[in-house]
Design a protein around this motif. Structure first.
Motif, mmCIF file in Angstrom:
data_model
loop_
_atom_site.group_PDB
_atom_site.id
_atom_site.type_symbol
_atom_site.label_atom_id
_atom_site.label_comp_id
_atom_site.label_asym_id
_atom_site.label_seq_id
_atom_site.Cartn_x
_atom_site.Cartn_y
_atom_site.Cartn_z
ATOM 1 N N PHE A 64 2.578 6.074 0.464
ATOM 2 C CA PHE A 64 1.792 6.418 1.509
ATOM 3 C C PHE A 64 2.486 6.361 2.983
ATOM 4 O O PHE A 64 2.716 7.445 3.701
ATOM 5 C CB PHE A 64 0.544 6.015 1.515
ATOM 6 N N PHE A 205 3.880 15.972 2.542
ATOM 7 C CA PHE A 205 2.595 15.911 2.276
ATOM 8 C C PHE A 205 2.470 15.318 0.924
ATOM 9 O O PHE A 205 1.491 14.479 0.683
ATOM 10 C CB PHE A 205 1.893 17.379 2.226
ATOM 11 N N VAL A 209 0.157 12.373 0.184
ATOM 12 C CA VAL A 209 -1.281 12.259 -0.449
ATOM 13 C C VAL A 209 -1.394 11.625 -1.566
ATOM 14 O O VAL A 209 -2.160 10.832 -1.853
ATOM 15 C CB VAL A 209 -1.444 13.932 -0.542
ATOM 16 N N ALA A 212 -1.879 8.088 -0.689
ATOM 17 C CA ALA A 212 -2.983 7.725 -0.305
ATOM 18 C C ALA A 212 -4.190 7.746 -1.291
ATOM 19 O O ALA A 212 -5.270 6.868 -1.553
ATOM 20 C CB ALA A 212 -3.331 8.697 0.758
ATOM 21 N N VAL A 213 -4.076 8.786 -2.519
ATOM 22 C CA VAL A 213 -4.953 8.747 -3.591
ATOM 23 C C VAL A 213 -4.951 7.509 -4.349
ATOM 24 O O VAL A 213 -6.017 6.859 -4.853
ATOM 25 C CB VAL A 213 -4.568 9.917 -4.462
#
Length: 222
Positions: A64, A205, A209, A212-213
């Protein structure tokens, strides 16, 4: 066999195009390299030495954080060519032919304004108010005669006036002056016309992402 009176000249190779001028922030790159080194050091240490869920949390945090560090520090750059201005910001790449550039503005940030009125910030050319104040103080000293306006003369036993180098300018302001010069000279060129294009940086991105997920899942299931 007849031979022609004269031979047609060999086709000349096209003139090489001048390379783009590349502008980046040395301070931003230095900060990015330092942050990346710290992140990798802490993350790898957690992967190797951590127990239970710690290695997975460290991996998710690295996936992340590292793309975001790169996006805001190492990635930004401005490429100024003869026909276009290419702006690589943290999450977008904007290409503006000089004919589509309406203005280059400097305030609390440096930005380019397209003919449509859309504004794009130049992340690679940050504004330094400290550098501007330093340049202003240098000009004030020069006007008072206490700056670099005098130099020692050779053989004359005295001081001789130094050549006027013009007003002092912060580095970011110098870069904006260069870009304005290119806009003035190339804005009306036929090869500098076209449309503005904007591309999102999915290479930044996607991993951010994903990290983060993964981080949210690990924290939620902890």
């Amino acid at each position: 066999m007849t031979t022609p009176d004269h031979e047609s000249p060999a086709p000349q190779p096209p003139a090489p195009q001048s390379k783009d001028r590349i502008y980046r922030s040395p301070g931003g790159i230095a900060a990015g390299v330092l942050l990346l080194a710290i992140s990798l050091w802490l993350g790898i240490d957690a992967l190797v030495q951590g127990e239970d869920r710690t290695p997975w949390l460290a991996l998710a945090a690295m996936i992340f954080a590292i793309p975001l560090i790169v996006a805001f520090t190492v990635r930004p750059a401005v490429y100024a060519g003869e026909d276009r201005l290419r702006v690589r910001n943290p999450f977008r790449v904007i290409v503006l032919p000089w004919g589509q550039v309406a203005a280059l503005r400097s305030g609390y940030s440096n930005e380019v304004v397209a003919e449509s009125g859309t504004k794009f910030q130049l992340w690679a050319v940050p504004v330094s108010l400290r550098a501007r104040k330093k340049a202003a103080r240098k000009d004030a000293r020069a006007e008072r005669g206490g700056g670099p306006g005098l130099r020692l003369g050779f053989g004359g036993g005295g001081a001789a006036p130094a050549p006027d180098a013009g007003p002092a300018r912060a580095e970011g302001d110098k870069i904006m002056d260069d870009l304005r010069d290119l806009l003035e000279t190339r804005g009306a060129a036929q090869s500098a016309q076209g449309e503005v294009t904007v591309r999102w940086a999915y290479e930044i991105f996607a991993p951010a992402v994903a990290g983060a997920v993964l981080l949210v899942i690990l924290i939620a299931t902890g």
